[in-house]
Design a protein around this motif. Structure first.
Motif, mmCIF file in Angstrom:
data_model
loop_
_atom_site.group_PDB
_atom_site.id
_atom_site.type_symbol
_atom_site.label_atom_id
_atom_site.label_comp_id
_atom_site.label_asym_id
_atom_site.label_seq_id
_atom_site.Cartn_x
_atom_site.Cartn_y
_atom_site.Cartn_z
ATOM 1 N N ASN A 1 53.357 27.206 64.035
ATOM 2 C CA ASN A 1 54.414 26.187 64.070
ATOM 3 C C ASN A 1 53.833 24.780 64.155
ATOM 4 O OD1 ASN A 1 56.569 28.050 64.020
ATOM 5 N ND2 ASN A 1 56.353 28.421 66.214
ATOM 6 N N LEU A 2 52.539 24.655 63.892
ATOM 7 C CA LEU A 2 51.877 23.362 64.000
ATOM 8 C C LEU A 2 52.101 22.536 62.737
ATOM 9 C CD1 LEU A 2 48.434 24.503 65.474
ATOM 10 C CD2 LEU A 2 50.464 23.764 66.721
ATOM 11 N N SER A 3 52.221 21.235 62.918
ATOM 12 C CA SER A 3 52.356 20.336 61.770
ATOM 13 C C SER A 3 51.987 18.923 62.185
ATOM 14 C CB SER A 3 53.786 20.349 61.219
ATOM 15 O OG SER A 3 54.696 19.814 62.165
ATOM 16 N N LEU A 4 51.537 18.140 61.203
ATOM 17 C CA LEU A 4 51.272 16.725 61.447
ATOM 18 C C LEU A 4 52.582 15.957 61.426
ATOM 19 C CD1 LEU A 4 48.169 16.171 59.097
ATOM 20 C CD2 LEU A 4 48.160 16.653 61.549
ATOM 21 N N LEU A 5 52.540 14.731 61.913
ATOM 22 C CA LEU A 5 53.708 13.862 61.831
ATOM 23 C C LEU A 5 54.017 13.561 60.372
ATOM 24 C CD1 LEU A 5 52.697 11.443 64.694
ATOM 25 C CD2 LEU A 5 54.747 12.860 64.718
ATOM 26 N N THR A 6 55.272 13.680 59.966
ATOM 27 C CA THR A 6 55.642 13.411 58.579
ATOM 28 C C THR A 6 55.416 11.928 58.255
ATOM 29 O OG1 THR A 6 57.939 13.114 59.272
ATOM 30 C CG2 THR A 6 57.324 15.285 58.433
ATOM 31 N N PRO A 7 54.938 11.633 57.033
ATOM 32 C CA PRO A 7 54.620 10.239 56.682
ATOM 33 C C PRO A 7 55.759 9.255 56.931
ATOM 34 C CG PRO A 7 53.743 11.725 55.028
ATOM 35 C CD PRO A 7 54.569 12.567 55.955
ATOM 36 N N THR A 8 57.003 9.712 56.695
ATOM 37 C CA THR A 8 58.161 8.849 56.970
ATOM 38 C C THR A 8 58.927 9.435 58.147
ATOM 39 O OG1 THR A 8 58.352 8.338 54.616
ATOM 40 C CG2 THR A 8 60.253 7.832 55.997
ATOM 41 N N PRO A 9 59.127 8.693 59.240
ATOM 42 C CA PRO A 9 58.910 7.242 59.397
ATOM 43 C C PRO A 9 57.587 6.865 60.052
ATOM 44 C CG PRO A 9 60.185 8.056 61.239
ATOM 45 C CD PRO A 9 59.866 9.264 60.384
ATOM 46 N N PHE B 1 46.926 17.271 52.229
ATOM 47 C CA PHE B 1 45.805 18.221 52.208
ATOM 48 C C PHE B 1 45.785 19.123 53.437
ATOM 49 C CE2 PHE B 1 41.383 19.284 53.297
ATOM 50 C CZ PHE B 1 41.031 20.005 52.163
ATOM 51 N N VAL B 2 45.985 18.518 54.623
ATOM 52 C CA VAL B 2 45.809 19.259 55.878
ATOM 53 C C VAL B 2 47.050 20.044 56.283
ATOM 54 C CG1 VAL B 2 45.383 19.011 58.365
ATOM 55 C CG2 VAL B 2 44.055 17.668 56.723
ATOM 56 N N ASN B 3 48.235 19.445 56.132
ATOM 57 C CA ASN B 3 49.437 20.054 56.695
ATOM 58 C C ASN B 3 49.751 21.450 56.161
ATOM 59 O OD1 ASN B 3 51.460 19.181 58.720
ATOM 60 N ND2 ASN B 3 52.898 19.725 57.094
ATOM 61 N N PRO B 4 49.627 21.692 54.820
ATOM 62 C CA PRO B 4 49.902 23.056 54.341
ATOM 63 C C PRO B 4 48.972 24.097 54.954
ATOM 64 C CG PRO B 4 49.896 21.502 52.519
ATOM 65 C CD PRO B 4 49.359 20.767 53.715
ATOM 66 N N LYS B 5 47.695 23.738 55.154
ATOM 67 C CA LYS B 5 46.738 24.675 55.739
ATOM 68 C C LYS B 5 47.002 24.859 57.239
ATOM 69 C CE LYS B 5 42.987 23.674 52.491
ATOM 70 N NZ LYS B 5 43.868 22.996 51.524
ATOM 71 N N LEU B 6 47.382 23.775 57.886
ATOM 72 C CA LEU B 6 47.637 23.815 59.334
ATOM 73 C C LEU B 6 48.842 24.682 59.652
ATOM 74 C CD1 LEU B 6 46.567 22.478 61.987
ATOM 75 C CD2 LEU B 6 48.345 20.755 61.676
ATOM 76 N N GLY B 7 49.834 24.676 58.755
ATOM 77 C CA GLY B 7 51.080 25.381 59.024
ATOM 78 C C GLY B 7 51.063 26.859 58.702
#
Length: 295
Positions: free
Chosen positions: A256-264, A246-252
């Motif tokens: 160049n901001l992004s959340l930590l990817t779920p894996t790993p 939900f958040v990452n597409p809006k944040l980006g």
């Protein structure tokens, strides 16, 4: 310790969990609630650190080249900048490209200047370490054919200062939350062991050694920590994946901001939560049973 004795300790620890069902449920529930708070807090703090790194790494130095500089002189300046130890990359941006950025950012009012473009050609410099940005900018400013250097000095310095203190605050809060988790979980285990103090006293009186009595309780604490970590891990997996989607597409968007990817990341959080639960369970049991061994 003999293999048969180890097997006996494991068997007794499982039997104890089953026999004292309500206390097991209460202790595991306390571990669950505490670890949910820990997992949510850690997920937030680690992502805040990631975003802080993204912001720092997005800081660029704009080197405005003198209008009179020839192509050879520009190339020489670029070579001198690249030789600086703190420089990671140098990218050329023409004054026409700079104008396009202005128009796309601030609107068509700037199109009036396109026929007589007053902007400079620019070298966009990225420092290897964000903390070296000011030092690199100062060194570049001294070079020949440099009109001016801009990296948003006041804003960037304030930003780095805020991020630094934010990290310190995160470390302090993390330590405080872990200590709170240790206190709550160990106290809950202490209550569970207190309800079985007569059993411990009888074992002590018939000649059982301290470690013979202690081991099943230590293992029981480990199982309580493990049981209590199952729900937090599951909730964190589901909650973080949904939050990320939900958040990452809006944040980006446009950054160049992004959340930590779920894996790993989620596996790291899961391992951390399980380790905290088991270790605090063992520690809580070992500390709590100590007073009842003094018969």
């Amino acid at each position: 310790m003999k293999f048969r004795t180890v097997g006996r300790h494991f068997k007794e620890s499982f039997k104890s969990l089953y026999r004292n069902g309500w206390m097991t449920f209460a202790a595991a529930s306390a571990v669950t609630v505490t670890l949910i708070l820990v997992s949510v807090f850690f997920a937030i703090m680690m992502n805040m650190n990631k975003l802080a790194d993204d912001v720092e790494n997005d800081v660029e130095i704009n080197v405005h080249i003198q209008l009179t500089a020839t192509k050879d002189q520009q190339d020489g300046l670029k070579g001198n900048i690249e030789q600086l130890s703190g420089v990671d990359s140098v990218t050329f941006s023409s004054k026409d490209e700079q104008m396009e950025k202005l128009v796309s950012t601030y609107g068509k009012d700037f199109e009036l200047f396109e026929q007589d473009n007053p902007l400079y050609d620019v070298f966009i410099v990225q420092a290897k370490e964000p903390s070296e940005t000011a030092k690199v900018a100062t060194e570049i400013q001294k070079m020949k054919y440099v009109a001016k250097v801009n990296y948003g000095e006041k804003t960037v310095d304030k930003l780095f200062n805020v991020l630094k203190w934010g990290r310190y605050a995160g470390i302090i809060l993390s330590a405080g939350l872990l200590l709170t988790a240790m206190f709550l979980i160990s106290n809950t285990i202490k209550i569970a062991i207190y309800s079985r103090r007569t059993e411990i006293e009888i074992m002590k009186l018939v000649g059982a050694t301290n470690w013979f009595i202690r081991w099943p309780f230590v293992l029981e604490g480990a199982w309580l920590g493990l049981l209590g970590s199952i729900v937090p891990v599951a909730l964190t997996f589901v909650g973080y994946i949904n939050t990320y989607n939900f958040v990452n597409p809006k944040l980006g968007e446009g950054t160049n901001l992004s959340l930590l990817t779920p894996t790993p990341f989620m596996y790291e959080i899961a391992g951390l939560i399980i380790a905290i639960g088991v270790l605090i369970g063992i520690w809580g049991s070992a500390i709590s049973i100590r007073r009842f061994l003094k018969v």
